[in-house]
Design a protein around this motif. Structure first.
Motif, short mmCIF file in Angstrom:
data_model
loop_
_atom_site.label_atom_id
_atom_site.label_comp_id
_atom_site.label_asym_id
_atom_site.label_seq_id
_atom_site.Cartn_x
_atom_site.Cartn_y
_atom_site.Cartn_z
N ALA A 79 1.91 10.52 61.09
CA ALA A 79 3.29 11.30 60.92
C ALA A 79 4.49 10.25 61.15
CB ALA A 79 3.26 12.23 62.16
N VAL A 80 5.46 10.59 60.60
CA VAL A 80 6.75 9.67 60.74
C VAL A 80 7.92 10.57 60.76
CG1 VAL A 80 5.65 7.57 59.78
CG2 VAL A 80 6.88 9.35 58.37
N VAL A 81 8.92 9.74 61.24
CA VAL A 81 10.33 10.38 61.17
C VAL A 81 11.31 9.31 60.75
CG1 VAL A 81 10.66 10.29 63.70
CG2 VAL A 81 12.28 11.69 62.16
N GLU A 82 12.01 9.60 59.73
CA GLU A 82 12.86 8.82 59.38
C GLU A 82 14.41 8.90 59.80
OE1 GLU A 82 12.23 9.52 55.04
OE2 GLU A 82 10.79 7.90 54.73
N VAL A 83 14.93 7.83 60.44
CA VAL A 83 16.01 8.10 61.17
C VAL A 83 17.06 6.89 60.93
CG1 VAL A 83 15.00 9.31 63.35
CG2 VAL A 83 15.38 6.78 63.38
N GLU A 84 18.28 7.37 61.12
CA GLU A 84 19.33 6.28 60.96
C GLU A 84 20.56 6.57 61.88
OE1 GLU A 84 21.51 5.29 56.78
OE2 GLU A 84 21.06 7.27 57.22
N GLU A 85 20.92 5.66 62.56
CA GLU A 85 21.80 5.69 63.70
C GLU A 85 23.15 6.09 62.76
OE1 GLU A 85 22.30 6.13 67.42
OE2 GLU A 85 20.36 5.14 66.87
N LEU A 86 23.97 7.19 63.38
CA LEU A 86 24.91 7.81 62.76
C LEU A 86 25.92 8.41 63.40
CD1 LEU A 86 24.63 8.28 59.54
CD2 LEU A 86 24.32 10.74 60.12
N VAL A 87 27.25 8.14 62.95
CA VAL A 87 28.43 8.97 63.77
C VAL A 87 28.98 10.01 62.66
CG1 VAL A 87 30.75 8.68 64.93
CG2 VAL A 87 29.08 7.10 65.09
N LEU A 88 29.12 11.14 62.96
CA LEU A 88 29.55 12.10 61.91
C LEU A 88 30.93 12.73 62.57
CD1 LEU A 88 26.74 14.99 61.32
CD2 LEU A 88 28.51 14.07 59.60
N PHE A 89 31.97 12.06 61.73
CA PHE A 89 33.32 12.18 62.26
C PHE A 89 34.08 13.26 61.62
CE2 PHE A 89 37.66 10.92 62.33
CZ PHE A 89 37.89 10.60 63.79
N GLY A 90 34.57 14.16 62.23
CA GLY A 90 35.62 15.18 61.89
C GLY A 90 34.89 16.47 61.54
N VAL A 91 33.79 16.97 62.17
CA VAL A 91 33.17 18.03 61.99
C VAL A 91 34.00 19.31 62.50
CG1 VAL A 91 30.81 19.16 62.13
CG2 VAL A 91 30.99 16.83 62.10
N HIS A 92 34.09 20.13 61.78
CA HIS A 92 34.86 21.54 62.21
C HIS A 92 33.95 22.48 63.01
CE1 HIS A 92 38.04 21.53 58.88
NE2 HIS A 92 38.40 20.59 59.87
N THR A 93 34.72 23.31 63.70
CA THR A 93 33.91 24.34 64.61
C THR A 93 32.81 25.05 63.75
OG1 THR A 93 35.60 25.76 64.39
CG2 THR A 93 35.45 24.24 66.48
N GLY B 43 38.31 15.51 44.67
CA GLY B 43 39.29 16.16 43.79
C GLY B 43 39.05 17.66 43.33
N HIS B 44 39.93 18.08 42.63
CA HIS B 44 39.75 19.62 42.52
C HIS B 44 39.53 20.47 44.01
CE1 HIS B 44 39.25 18.53 38.36
NE2 HIS B 44 38.30 17.91 38.83
N GLY B 45 40.17 19.81 44.92
CA GLY B 45 39.93 20.95 46.16
C GLY B 45 38.65 20.71 46.75
N GLN B 46 37.97 19.81 46.18
CA GLN B 46 36.47 19.91 47.06
C GLN B 46 36.24 18.57 47.83
OE1 GLN B 46 33.94 20.79 43.83
NE2 GLN B 46 33.88 22.77 44.68
N PHE B 47 35.47 18.64 48.85
CA PHE B 47 35.15 17.59 49.71
C PHE B 47 33.68 17.44 49.94
CE2 PHE B 47 39.19 19.40 50.48
CZ PHE B 47 40.19 18.31 50.69
N LYS B 48 33.30 16.18 50.36
CA LYS B 48 31.94 15.98 50.79
C LYS B 48 31.80 15.05 51.93
CE LYS B 48 30.52 12.07 48.22
NZ LYS B 48 29.63 11.30 47.24
N PHE B 49 30.71 15.20 52.63
CA PHE B 49 30.39 14.29 53.80
C PHE B 49 29.84 13.05 53.52
CE2 PHE B 49 30.87 17.98 56.70
CZ PHE B 49 31.74 17.19 57.69
N ALA B 50 30.37 12.00 53.48
CA ALA B 50 29.81 10.51 53.02
C ALA B 50 30.32 9.66 53.83
CB ALA B 50 30.43 10.36 51.55
N GLU B 51 29.50 8.23 53.71
CA GLU B 51 29.64 7.15 54.39
C GLU B 51 31.23 6.51 54.24
OE1 GLU B 51 27.03 3.99 54.23
OE2 GLU B 51 27.87 2.88 55.90
N VAL B 52 31.81 6.27 55.35
CA VAL B 52 33.20 5.93 55.42
C VAL B 52 33.33 4.49 56.15
CG1 VAL B 52 34.45 7.95 54.89
CG2 VAL B 52 33.86 7.22 57.31
N ARG B 53 34.35 3.75 55.80
CA ARG B 53 34.54 2.54 56.85
C ARG B 53 35.75 2.48 57.32
NH1 ARG B 53 30.85 -0.86 56.66
NH2 ARG B 53 29.10 -0.68 55.44
N SER B 54 36.76 3.38 56.85
CA SER B 54 38.09 3.47 57.32
C SER B 54 38.64 4.78 57.31
CB SER B 54 39.07 2.54 56.71
OG SER B 54 39.24 3.07 55.27
#
Ligand code: FAD
Ligand code: SF4
Ligand code: SF4
Ligand code: FES
Lengths: 278, 344
Positions: free
Chosen positions: B81-95, B31-42
């Motif tokens: 030492a650890v690294v926290e990871v999550e398998e992720l697809v980032l969709f629609g990333v601009h140039t 809303g208000h012309g703003q956007f965020k990257f967040a989890e989506v299912r569709s």
């Protein structure tokens, strides 16, 4: 979220055991530390380590012992705040985390064969001590050695026993001064810069290395240049805020240079060109 | 196959396919012309026609709070030492954001390599999306040459009349194309349409400030002592918004987060900002960038000048986030303009 264990992290610590603690002054303590299996730290004079205490944090501390003394290493720590206060509470036998050594130390190779002028202000003697003892252990590789030391007052002078020893050696010229002192004090009173004009040295054969509070450098450099020492013969150890020691976190950045990796010791001809470096 | 086509009617299926395989993140309207990257299912949850999200995708590569070690101080200084990871697809990333991620890649793969970042990055699949139009007046991607794709993705989508032209860059991307079964071979007509899109972009995307890319570092070198820094220093609130929203700002602090028993805990890194006064303070309370003007100048030089020397690229993508989010209305393009004017 899955958590993967990794073994080659730059944040990995070694467990360092405190073998000995010496109270140098009211504010400073000297810690002698050994690594597991008596592993040598393998540092160059002037490098530093990140010392950590889990739950409290990490701080960069210069290694103040010479790499020629390999079975342990020493850190001189001033009680300055939260982390260093916690360090001061430790006892012999306790452990600290060690990362490093990091950075580029003093220019040992260019120093060899030359006369050496070492200028230490306050706690700046800590890193310089690693170089001084290195020079003493390899004395024949160096020409004339002059050490100038400045301190706030006689009480805050560090490594007094060693200073007395350096003073006694005939192959080292040692001179110190305090900013202020009670009338009984028989030595020099005045800023460290006042000691430079009196030093007898061959400016073209001398390499000067200074380490002290940031404010000291501009005045010291002026005096050195007045003596005729070329800019490229002057080295300064620059202090910056440091978090990672790995050239990433940005805290220690001076223009395009990371003090933790490219320094902390820099040649003055570089420092001169960089606005805000000193 | 290095290129493919996907019909617009099949895009929803693709997103559903990706969501079945794992977590999918995309641009979501706030809303208000703003956007965020967040989890989506569709596909329906996303807004593919979006302007830069409030926080850049940096947050997935370099999380705001990130565990580096787990420690146990009960018996000396023990840790893992650890690294926290999550398998992720980032969709629609601009140039521009792809360029931002490339900047982070360069920093963290530079020696000494940062394994925490490198390992996490390997778990992220990047699907880019071409912008056909300008976001808003804050953007300056054309000046920084980031309006066209320059790699750094697994797949890259460009919108055609009834489908998307897909550039396949990596094996991971290729696998995705094959396994989904939703793509088709590229036709000549599609190629022609893509070229038409790029021709049109040439007209729309022009350098927003009259300066050539290669001349920018010198501008900052020559204006180091400019009054412009004093002026914007007087406006700046040192809030650090500009660094938080910047896709290429990577400075961090390292600290411990003890558990309640005080012997165990985590050593974490958190985002930090060179705009805060304490950032460069050393013992004795000496600070090398005491004034706000010093700190603003540092930030701008860190975008346009210093990294050119070290990493051979600028660390501004032209996304405009800093200008959009600045409470004091300090604007990147205006600042560049003021510097150019002052230099004459
Ligand atoms: C290369 C290098 C070598 C150093 N060598 C020594 C040494 O041999 N002996 C010694 O006593 N001190 C040394 N210091 C300074 C020491 O790191 C700081 O005084 C220490 O971090 C303060 O930590 P604190 O948490 O106790 O103090 P705080 O209460 O957090 O702060 C006290 C002062 O130290 C500064 N400081 C805090 N954290 C850091 C940090 N990560 N890096 C730099 N400054 C910081 C603060 O700005 C403040 O002015 C060195 C610093 C650097 C950069
Ligand atoms: S967002 Fe604006 S006010 Fe805040 S630190 Fe950045 S320039 Fe200053
Ligand atoms: S400096 Fe501003 S415009 Fe440039 S990448 Fe950072 S947030 Fe975007
Ligand atoms: S201490 Fe992190 S970059 Fe130097």
């Amino acid at each position: 979220m899955e958590s993967i264990a990794i073994n080659q992290s730059g944040y990995q610590i070694k467990r360092g055991r405190i073998e000995e603690i010496t109270e140098l002054t009211e504010l400073e303590k000297l810690f002698r530390i050994v690594l597991p299996d008596d592993e040598a730290l393998d540092h160059d004079p002037g490098q530093f380590v990140q010392v950590s205490l889990f739950g409290v944090g990490e701080a960069p501390i210069s290694i103040c012992s010479s790499p020629t003394r390999r079975d342990s290493f020493e850190l001189c720590v001033r009680n300055a705040g939260r982390f260093t206060a916690a360090l001061h509470q430790l006892k012999v036998g306790d452990e600290v985390g060690i990362r490093g050594p990091f950075g580029v130390g003093f220019p040992v190779v260019p120093l060899e064969g030359n006369d050496v002028l070492l200028i230490a202000g306050g706690l700046g003697i800590a890193p310089l001590r690693s170089l001084i003892n290195f020079i003493i252990d390899n004395r024949r590789d160096f020409g004339k050695v002059d050490i100038l030391l400045g301190s706030r007052d006689p009480e805050s002078m560090l490594f007094c026993d060693e200073l007395a020893y350096w003073r006694k050696r005939i192959d080292i010229n040692f001179c110190c001064s305090v900013d202020r002192a009670a009338p009984e004090w028989e030595g020099n009173v005045g800023l460290i810069t006042a000691l430079i004009p009196g030093a007898s040295l061959d400016p073209l054969k001398t390499i000067a290395v200074a380490c002290g509070p940031p404010i000291m450098y501009r005045f010291v450099v002026d005096e050195l240049l007045k003596k005729g020492i070329p800019e490229s013969h002057i080295y300064l150890s620059l202090e910056r805020h440091m978090k990672c020691g790995l050239g990433k976190c940005g805290h220690c950045q001076i223009h395009d240079v990371y003090c933790c990796q490219d320094g902390p010791v820099f040649n003055y001809s570089w420092v001169k060109k960089i606005k805000g470096a000193i | 196959m290095t290129q493919a086509l996907i019909a617009k009617t099949k895009l929803a299926d693709l997103v559903s396919f990706l969501a079945l395989c794992g977590k999918v993140v995309g641009p979501v309207p706030l809303g208000h012309g703003q956007f965020k990257f967040a989890e989506v299912r569709s596909l329906a949850e996303m807004a593919l026609d979006y302007i830069p999200t409030i926080l850049p995708p940096k947050k997935y590569f370099m999380p705001q709070y990130e565990t580096l070690l787990r420690y146990d101080g009960a018996d000396g200084q023990q840790m893992q030492a650890v690294v926290e990871v999550e398998e992720l697809v980032l969709f629609g990333v601009h140039t521009c954001d792809l360029a931002g991620i490339q900047c982070l890649n360069v920093v963290f793969s530079d020696r000494p390599r940062d394994l925490h970042y490198m390992i996490r990055k390997n778990h992220i699949t990047l699907i880019g999306l071409e912008c056909s139009d300008y976001c808003d007046s804050y953007a300056s991607c054309a000046m920084l040459r980031n309006h066209l794709p320059k790699g750094g993705y697994d797949l890259f989508f460009s919108e055609l009349s009834d489908g998307y032209f897909v550039d396949i860059k990596t094996q991971k991307g290729e696998q995705l194309v094959e396994e989904s079964g939703l793509f088709e071979p590229v036709s000549d007509a599609a190629r022609e349409q893509l070229q038409e899109l790029r021709r049109a972009k040439k007209q729309i995307f022009r350098s927003e400030v009259p300066i050539r890319y290669q001349d920018i570092p010198r501008l900052f070198d020559e204006t180091f002592d400019s009054d412009v820094w004093t002026r914007i220093g007087e406006k700046c609130l040192s809030c650090g918004n500009c660094t938080n929203v910047c896709p290429t700002c990577y400075c961090f602090d390292v600290m411990d987060e003890p558990d309640l028993d005080l012997t165990r805990g985590r050593r974490i890194r958190v985002w930090d900002s060179c705009q805060h006064e304490t950032f460069a303070k050393v013992a004795g309370d000496e600070s090398f960038r005491e004034q706000r003007s010093d700190r603003k100048r540092h930030r701008f030089n860190r975008k346009f000048r210093y990294p050119m020397k070290r990493y051979k690229r600028m660390f501004c993508t032209g996304c405009g986030r800093c200008s959009r989010s600045c409470m004091a209305k300090i604007d990147l393009k205006e600042t560049l303009g003021a510097l150019m004017e002052e230099r004459g």
